[in-house]
Design an enzyme around this catalytic site. Structure first.
Site, PDB file in Angstrom:
ATOM      1  N   LYS A   1      73.612  -7.176 -61.907  1.00 49.28           N
ATOM      2  CA  LYS A   1      74.553  -6.188 -61.363  1.00 49.28           C
ATOM      3  C   LYS A   1      75.411  -6.762 -60.235  1.00 49.28           C
ATOM      4  O   LYS A   1      76.575  -6.381 -60.091  1.00 49.28           O
ATOM      5  CB  LYS A   1      73.858  -4.887 -60.961  1.00 49.28           C
ATOM      6  CG  LYS A   1      72.764  -5.026 -59.936  1.00 49.28           C
ATOM      7  CD  LYS A   1      72.054  -3.687 -59.793  1.00 49.28           C
ATOM      8  CE  LYS A   1      70.958  -3.678 -58.756  1.00 49.28           C
ATOM      9  NZ  LYS A   1      70.459  -4.880 -58.153  1.00 49.28           N
TER      10      LYS A   1
ATOM     11  N   ARG B   1      68.311   3.563 -54.387  1.00 55.68           N
ATOM     12  CA  ARG B   1      67.189   2.868 -55.017  1.00 55.68           C
ATOM     13  C   ARG B   1      66.018   3.796 -55.287  1.00 55.68           C
ATOM     14  O   ARG B   1      65.023   3.378 -55.857  1.00 55.68           O
ATOM     15  CB  ARG B   1      66.728   1.748 -54.094  1.00 55.68           C
ATOM     16  CG  ARG B   1      67.238   0.364 -54.554  1.00 55.68           C
ATOM     17  CD  ARG B   1      66.397  -0.612 -53.915  1.00 55.68           C
ATOM     18  NE  ARG B   1      66.350  -1.985 -54.187  1.00 55.68           N
ATOM     19  CZ  ARG B   1      67.277  -2.912 -53.993  1.00 55.68           C
ATOM     20  NH1 ARG B   1      68.482  -2.599 -53.667  1.00 55.68           N
ATOM     21  NH2 ARG B   1      66.994  -4.168 -54.172  1.00 55.68           N
TER      22      ARG B   1
ATOM     23  N   ARG C   1      67.390 -18.777 -58.927  1.00 58.13           N
ATOM     24  CA  ARG C   1      68.692 -18.408 -58.359  1.00 58.13           C
ATOM     25  C   ARG C   1      69.001 -19.129 -57.049  1.00 58.13           C
ATOM     26  O   ARG C   1      68.149 -19.285 -56.201  1.00 58.13           O
ATOM     27  CB  ARG C   1      68.630 -16.889 -58.123  1.00 58.13           C
ATOM     28  CG  ARG C   1      69.879 -16.243 -57.680  1.00 58.13           C
ATOM     29  CD  ARG C   1      69.853 -14.765 -57.985  1.00 58.13           C
ATOM     30  NE  ARG C   1      69.025 -13.964 -57.085  1.00 58.13           N
ATOM     31  CZ  ARG C   1      69.001 -12.636 -57.092  1.00 58.13           C
ATOM     32  NH1 ARG C   1      69.729 -11.958 -57.956  1.00 58.13           N
ATOM     33  NH2 ARG C   1      68.228 -11.986 -56.258  1.00 58.13           N
TER      34      ARG C   1
ATOM     35  N   ARG D   1      67.623 -17.467 -51.431  1.00 60.00           N
ATOM     36  CA  ARG D   1      67.162 -16.339 -50.612  1.00 60.00           C
ATOM     37  C   ARG D   1      65.661 -16.409 -50.353  1.00 60.00           C
ATOM     38  O   ARG D   1      64.895 -16.761 -51.244  1.00 60.00           O
ATOM     39  CB  ARG D   1      67.469 -15.024 -51.337  1.00 60.00           C
ATOM     40  CG  ARG D   1      68.874 -14.548 -51.112  1.00 60.00           C
ATOM     41  CD  ARG D   1      69.217 -13.384 -51.981  1.00 60.00           C
ATOM     42  NE  ARG D   1      68.214 -12.320 -51.972  1.00 60.00           N
ATOM     43  CZ  ARG D   1      68.355 -11.189 -52.642  1.00 60.00           C
ATOM     44  NH1 ARG D   1      69.446 -10.975 -53.365  1.00 60.00           N
ATOM     45  NH2 ARG D   1      67.433 -10.251 -52.598  1.00 60.00           N
TER      46      ARG D   1
ATOM     47  N   ARG E   1      59.024  -6.825 -55.944  1.00 59.05           N
ATOM     48  CA  ARG E   1      60.332  -6.151 -55.992  1.00 59.05           C
ATOM     49  C   ARG E   1      60.520  -5.452 -57.338  1.00 59.05           C
ATOM     50  O   ARG E   1      61.058  -4.360 -57.402  1.00 59.05           O
ATOM     51  CB  ARG E   1      61.455  -7.160 -55.740  1.00 59.05           C
ATOM     52  CG  ARG E   1      61.559  -7.534 -54.266  1.00 59.05           C
ATOM     53  CD  ARG E   1      62.281  -8.827 -54.058  1.00 59.05           C
ATOM     54  NE  ARG E   1      63.683  -8.777 -54.390  1.00 59.05           N
ATOM     55  CZ  ARG E   1      64.414  -9.887 -54.628  1.00 59.05           C
ATOM     56  NH1 ARG E   1      63.871 -11.076 -54.580  1.00 59.05           N
ATOM     57  NH2 ARG E   1      65.679  -9.780 -54.889  1.00 59.05           N
TER      58      ARG E   1
HETATM   59  P1  AMP Z   1      68.782  -6.800 -53.036  1.00 61.80           P
HETATM   60  O1  AMP Z   1      69.705  -7.845 -52.488  1.00 61.80           O
HETATM   61  O2  AMP Z   1      69.515  -5.603 -53.550  1.00 61.80           O
HETATM   62  O3  AMP Z   1      67.795  -7.362 -54.032  1.00 61.80           O
HETATM   63  O4  AMP Z   1      67.921  -6.281 -51.790  1.00 61.80           O
HETATM   64  C1  AMP Z   1      67.087  -7.142 -51.039  1.00 61.80           C
HETATM   65  C2  AMP Z   1      66.094  -6.315 -50.249  1.00 61.80           C
HETATM   66  O5  AMP Z   1      66.798  -5.462 -49.339  1.00 61.80           O
HETATM   67  C3  AMP Z   1      65.235  -5.357 -51.081  1.00 61.80           C
HETATM   68  O6  AMP Z   1      64.097  -5.997 -51.645  1.00 61.80           O
HETATM   69  C4  AMP Z   1      64.875  -4.297 -50.048  1.00 61.80           C
HETATM   70  O7  AMP Z   1      63.847  -4.771 -49.185  1.00 61.80           O
HETATM   71  C5  AMP Z   1      66.135  -4.187 -49.219  1.00 61.80           C
HETATM   72  N1  AMP Z   1      67.048  -3.144 -49.748  1.00 61.80           N
HETATM   73  C6  AMP Z   1      68.278  -3.323 -50.308  1.00 61.80           C
HETATM   74  N2  AMP Z   1      68.812  -2.155 -50.671  1.00 61.80           N
HETATM   75  C7  AMP Z   1      67.920  -1.206 -50.339  1.00 61.80           C
HETATM   76  C8  AMP Z   1      67.873   0.216 -50.493  1.00 61.80           C
HETATM   77  N3  AMP Z   1      68.876   0.907 -51.066  1.00 61.80           N
HETATM   78  N4  AMP Z   1      66.786   0.872 -50.026  1.00 61.80           N
HETATM   79  C9  AMP Z   1      65.768   0.207 -49.437  1.00 61.80           C
HETATM   80  N5  AMP Z   1      65.735  -1.122 -49.283  1.00 61.80           N
HETATM   81  C10 AMP Z   1      66.781  -1.841 -49.739  1.00 61.80           C
END
Ligand code: AMP
Length: 225
Positions: A15, A90, A129, A163, A174
């Site tokens: 995405k 989320r 990645r 990351r 996750r």
């Molecule tokens: P992402 O880059 O979207 O994979 O997000 C990395 C991390 O940020 C996630 O594993 C969560 O710990 C936190 N995170 C990102 N978006 C959210 C959200 N909408 N609600 C809660 N935690 C979030």
């Protein structure tokens, strides 16, 4: 015409890649809560300090922290013609809060794209990645290396980052967190007839073509063409 789009999908479902492409083609910002939170952690802000331990463990940062970030970001001027939300909402609570937040500023969600990819593929995608330090273009050591080894295709940068939460253990958590929270959210948008399912296993170009057509059809319907 405004176009507010939500991208749902597990981490590594593609995405983020499509968010960047759509942002360029539709000329609207792509808002990644994960990216904003990583910035907060890097600058050791109050929000970053609150978020860090949840992120390191692959859990969700508390709703009130993330909601505040999104509220502030979507009220900025560059969102007036629309925005793409990547990684928010989320869970069902975030979805409901977003709905109320948008209603209060006379906006709405126009389309929700749900990217599906099998867990085994996700683990491989995420653990391989890495991204260009300068322009953030994402690569994968199993599937998509830069054309010239060690040089970013997009900006010729030569430094790359992985990351901290893109390791196999955190990825598994996750994914679990995603599966536990996403079903009710998907149902929420399905009931509102806003959901379009995307096969995240297809290649980047064909997914982009498919979702661009969905968005364009939707815009034609709304403008009565
Ligand atoms: P992402 O880059 O979207 O994979 O997000 C990395 C991390 O940020 C996630 O594993 C969560 O710990 C936190 N995170 C990102 N978006 C959210 C959200 N909408 N609600 C809660 N935690 C979030």
């Amino acid at each position: 015409m405004s176009c507010n789009i939500i991208l749902l999908g597990a981490p590594g479902s593609g995405k983020g890649t499509q968010a960047a492409l759509l942002s360029k083609s539709l000329q609207i910002p792509s808002i990644s809560t994960g990216e904003i939170l990583r910035g907060e952690v890097a600058s050791a802000s109050e929000v970053g300090k609150k978020a860090k331990s949840y992120m390191d463990a692959g859990g969700l940062v508390p709703d009130e922290v993330v909601v505040e970030i999104v509220k502030k970001r979507i009220s900025e001027a560059d969102c007036k013609n629309g925005f793409i939300l990547d990684g928010f909402p989320r869970n069902l609570n975030q979805g409901e809060v977003l709905q109320a937040m948008l209603e209060s500023i006379r906006k709405k969600v126009d389309l929700v794209l749900d990217f599906s990819v099998a867990d085994e593929v996700i683990v491989k995608r995420i653990s391989g990645r890495f991204a260009c330090k300068k322009c953030n273009t994402v690569y994968n050591r199993f599937f998509s290396l830069p054309k010239k080894e060690g040089v970013c295709d997009n900006c010729a940068g030569t430094e790359f980052l992985t990351r901290a939460d893109d390791n196999e253990d955190t990825v598994k958590n996750r994914l679990k967190v995603y599966r536990d929270n996403s079903r009710t959210l998907i149902d929420f948008y399905q009931k509102k007839s806003l959901l379009y399912s995307v096969d995240g296993l297809k290649n980047v170009a064909s997914i982009f073509e498919e979702i661009s057509a969905v968005i364009s059809d939707r815009n034609k319907i709304l403008s009565g063409v």
